[in-house]
Design a protein around this motif. Structure first.
Motif, PDB file in Angstrom:
ATOM      1  N   ARG A 183       0.847   8.084   8.150  1.00  0.00           N
ATOM      2  CA  ARG A 183       0.099   6.639   8.347  1.00  0.00           C
ATOM      3  C   ARG A 183       0.335   5.639   7.405  1.00  0.00           C
ATOM      4  NH1 ARG A 183      -5.208   7.264   6.695  1.00  0.00           N
ATOM      5  NH2 ARG A 183      -5.834   5.613   8.255  1.00  0.00           N
ATOM      6  N   TYR A 184       0.580   6.036   5.962  1.00  0.00           N
ATOM      7  CA  TYR A 184       0.757   4.927   5.080  1.00  0.00           C
ATOM      8  C   TYR A 184       2.276   4.525   5.431  1.00  0.00           C
ATOM      9  CZ  TYR A 184       1.792   3.223   0.331  1.00  0.00           C
ATOM     10  OH  TYR A 184       2.092   2.390  -0.788  1.00  0.00           O
ATOM     11  N   LEU A 185       3.237   5.238   5.695  1.00  0.00           N
ATOM     12  CA  LEU A 185       4.598   4.641   6.021  1.00  0.00           C
ATOM     13  C   LEU A 185       4.419   3.381   7.160  1.00  0.00           C
ATOM     14  CD1 LEU A 185       6.530   7.926   5.532  1.00  0.00           C
ATOM     15  CD2 LEU A 185       6.807   5.782   4.164  1.00  0.00           C
ATOM     16  N   CYS A 186       3.937   4.030   8.164  1.00  0.00           N
ATOM     17  CA  CYS A 186       3.678   3.257   9.385  1.00  0.00           C
ATOM     18  C   CYS A 186       3.154   1.829   9.025  1.00  0.00           C
ATOM     19  CB  CYS A 186       3.002   4.001  10.452  1.00  0.00           C
ATOM     20  SG  CYS A 186       4.022   5.152  11.269  1.00  0.00           S
ATOM     21  N   ALA A 187       1.912   2.020   8.344  1.00  0.00           N
ATOM     22  CA  ALA A 187       1.245   0.597   7.899  1.00  0.00           C
ATOM     23  C   ALA A 187       2.301  -0.052   6.952  1.00  0.00           C
ATOM     24  CB  ALA A 187      -0.119   1.261   7.147  1.00  0.00           C
ATOM     25  N   SER A 188       3.006   0.616   6.071  1.00  0.00           N
ATOM     26  CA  SER A 188       3.736  -0.319   5.345  1.00  0.00           C
ATOM     27  C   SER A 188       5.089  -0.940   5.720  1.00  0.00           C
ATOM     28  CB  SER A 188       4.160   0.649   4.114  1.00  0.00           C
ATOM     29  OG  SER A 188       3.121   1.328   3.408  1.00  0.00           O
ATOM     30  N   ALA A 201       9.306   0.405   4.309  1.00  0.00           N
ATOM     31  CA  ALA A 201       8.237   1.682   4.209  1.00  0.00           C
ATOM     32  C   ALA A 201       8.502   2.652   3.037  1.00  0.00           C
ATOM     33  CB  ALA A 201       8.282   2.344   5.608  1.00  0.00           C
ATOM     34  N   LEU A 202       9.961   2.765   3.110  1.00  0.00           N
ATOM     35  CA  LEU A 202      10.530   3.849   1.910  1.00  0.00           C
ATOM     36  C   LEU A 202      10.309   3.022   0.531  1.00  0.00           C
ATOM     37  CD1 LEU A 202      11.554   6.540   2.018  1.00  0.00           C
ATOM     38  CD2 LEU A 202      11.139   5.540   4.264  1.00  0.00           C
ATOM     39  N   LEU A 203      10.658   2.015   0.672  1.00  0.00           N
ATOM     40  CA  LEU A 203      10.444   1.322  -0.754  1.00  0.00           C
ATOM     41  C   LEU A 203       9.061   0.844  -1.141  1.00  0.00           C
ATOM     42  CD1 LEU A 203      13.494  -1.338  -0.415  1.00  0.00           C
ATOM     43  CD2 LEU A 203      13.368   0.518  -1.849  1.00  0.00           C
ATOM     44  N   THR A 204       8.158   0.770  -0.180  1.00  0.00           N
ATOM     45  CA  THR A 204       6.852   0.778  -0.631  1.00  0.00           C
ATOM     46  C   THR A 204       6.466   2.230  -0.977  1.00  0.00           C
ATOM     47  OG1 THR A 204       6.316  -0.878   1.255  1.00  0.00           O
ATOM     48  CG2 THR A 204       4.511   0.177   0.318  1.00  0.00           C
ATOM     49  N   TYR A 205       6.849   3.110  -0.513  1.00  0.00           N
ATOM     50  CA  TYR A 205       6.507   4.617  -0.928  1.00  0.00           C
ATOM     51  C   TYR A 205       7.067   4.795  -2.613  1.00  0.00           C
ATOM     52  CZ  TYR A 205       4.914   9.546  -0.072  1.00  0.00           C
ATOM     53  OH  TYR A 205       4.355  10.542   0.121  1.00  0.00           O
ATOM     54  N   ASN A 206       8.174   4.201  -2.644  1.00  0.00           N
ATOM     55  CA  ASN A 206       8.856   4.218  -3.943  1.00  0.00           C
ATOM     56  C   ASN A 206      10.017   3.359  -4.282  1.00  0.00           C
ATOM     57  OD1 ASN A 206      10.717   5.269  -6.178  1.00  0.00           O
ATOM     58  ND2 ASN A 206      10.018   7.307  -6.109  1.00  0.00           N
ATOM     59  N   GLN A 207       9.457   2.447  -5.146  1.00  0.00           N
ATOM     60  CA  GLN A 207      10.435   1.103  -5.124  1.00  0.00           C
ATOM     61  C   GLN A 207      11.749   1.458  -5.915  1.00  0.00           C
ATOM     62  OE1 GLN A 207       8.087  -1.875  -7.086  1.00  0.00           O
ATOM     63  NE2 GLN A 207       6.265  -1.584  -5.668  1.00  0.00           N
ATOM     64  N   SER A 208      12.715   2.418  -5.375  1.00  0.00           N
ATOM     65  CA  SER A 208      14.007   2.696  -5.807  1.00  0.00           C
ATOM     66  C   SER A 208      14.940   2.736  -4.526  1.00  0.00           C
ATOM     67  CB  SER A 208      13.710   4.167  -6.578  1.00  0.00           C
ATOM     68  OG  SER A 208      15.125   4.488  -6.596  1.00  0.00           O
ATOM     69  N   ASN A 209      15.979   2.044  -4.838  1.00  0.00           N
ATOM     70  CA  ASN A 209      17.148   2.169  -3.812  1.00  0.00           C
ATOM     71  C   ASN A 209      17.722   3.648  -3.808  1.00  0.00           C
ATOM     72  OD1 ASN A 209      17.100  -0.368  -2.419  1.00  0.00           O
ATOM     73  ND2 ASN A 209      17.800  -1.362  -4.199  1.00  0.00           N
ATOM     74  N   ARG A 210      17.788   4.225  -4.759  1.00  0.00           N
ATOM     75  CA  ARG A 210      18.467   5.515  -4.962  1.00  0.00           C
ATOM     76  C   ARG A 210      17.546   6.579  -4.114  1.00  0.00           C
ATOM     77  NH1 ARG A 210      19.925   8.830 -10.506  1.00  0.00           N
ATOM     78  NH2 ARG A 210      20.871  10.630  -9.738  1.00  0.00           N
ATOM     79  N   TYR A 211      16.200   6.540  -4.383  1.00  0.00           N
ATOM     80  CA  TYR A 211      15.165   7.228  -3.807  1.00  0.00           C
ATOM     81  C   TYR A 211      15.262   7.214  -2.289  1.00  0.00           C
ATOM     82  CZ  TYR A 211      10.864   9.025  -2.510  1.00  0.00           C
ATOM     83  OH  TYR A 211       9.602   9.630  -1.449  1.00  0.00           O
ATOM     84  N   LEU A 212      15.459   6.000  -1.705  1.00  0.00           N
ATOM     85  CA  LEU A 212      15.736   5.614  -0.491  1.00  0.00           C
ATOM     86  C   LEU A 212      17.003   6.116   0.073  1.00  0.00           C
ATOM     87  CD1 LEU A 212      14.992   2.091   1.305  1.00  0.00           C
ATOM     88  CD2 LEU A 212      17.166   3.478   1.656  1.00  0.00           C
TER      89      LEU A 212
END
Length: 228
Positions: A183-188, A201-212
């Motif tokens: 739900r959070y990813l879709c909203a983001s 969505a991924l950068l909202t979850y974690n603001q890291s390009n490496r994480y993405l």
């Protein structure tokens, strides 16, 4: 360009290409189930999950990811989130609820609970003062990420949802956490079928390009049936 995973045991083995590109592939389609069935509806996906044992994901966790994607396919068809994305995040965040000595039980609850380090502003760590009185993370000074999807208490209190019908919204439940993450990813991100939406969505979850990139690689591996 492709990422190569060495499959096989001994010898040269077989190099299996893992697709590049964003978003990662959707993986094996989730079969139709009764999303509103009483109790833990995700249990209807047992056969689907057991058929993907090669992924190395606990069956209970994979059921949760598939159920979350199916729920969002109905409630947010414009989003298009795939179970592989949820699995990629859970792999990075907690090894699918198996961080340390923890593991998801038959009811979806991760035991012992997974609780992150205090967010006290130390090196490489954000400073987030306590927002829940220590109710979720046991810390009344600073917040700590909780559960297999590692939610900050404040975020959980806003987005958390009961996915297994037990009457509780529990960040330590792989079912509740997976559906909340979806739900959070879709909203983001909006349209997660697009490169821009998935990245946002991924950068909202974690603001890291490496994480993405790590999530993308793992989700892409799952999409073609490979363990990471």
């Amino acid at each position: 360009m492709v990422t190569l995973i060495l499959a096989g045991c001994g010898g040269v083995g077989t190099l299996t290409p893992i697709p590049e590109g964003i978003p990662p592939g959707p993986g094996l389609p989730v079969p139709p189930i009764d999303l509103d069935a009483p109790g833990r509806s995700a249990a209807q996906l047992t056969d689907w999950a057991e058929g993907q044992h090669a992924l190395g994901i606990p069956k209970i966790a994979l059921e949760a990811y598939g159920y979350a994607a199916a729920v969002l396919a109905r409630s947010r068809p414009d989003c298009g989130i795939a179970w592989t994305t949820i699995a990629g995040i859970a792999s990075v965040e907690s090894k699918h609820g198996m961080h340390g000595s923890s593991e998801p039980g038959a009811d979806g609850a991760v035991r012992p609970p997974i609780i992150g380090i205090p967010l006290d502003g130390g090196p490489g760590v954000a400073e987030i003062k306590d927002t829940d009185g220590g109710r979720l993370d046991g810390d009344q000074v600073y917040d700590r990420a909780v559960g297999p999807l590692q939610f900050i208490p404040e975020t959980w209190q806003r987005w958390g949802v009961d996915a297994n019908g037990d009457g509780f919204i529990d960040p330590q439940s792989i079912d509740d956490a997976a559906l909340t993450a979806a739900r959070y990813l879709c909203a983001s991100g909006g349209d997660l079928k697009s490169e821009h939406g998935w990245q946002r969505a991924l950068l909202t979850y974690n603001q890291s390009n490496r994480y993405l990139r790590t999530v993308r690689d793992r989700a892409a591996a799952y999409s073609v049936g490979r363990q990471v």
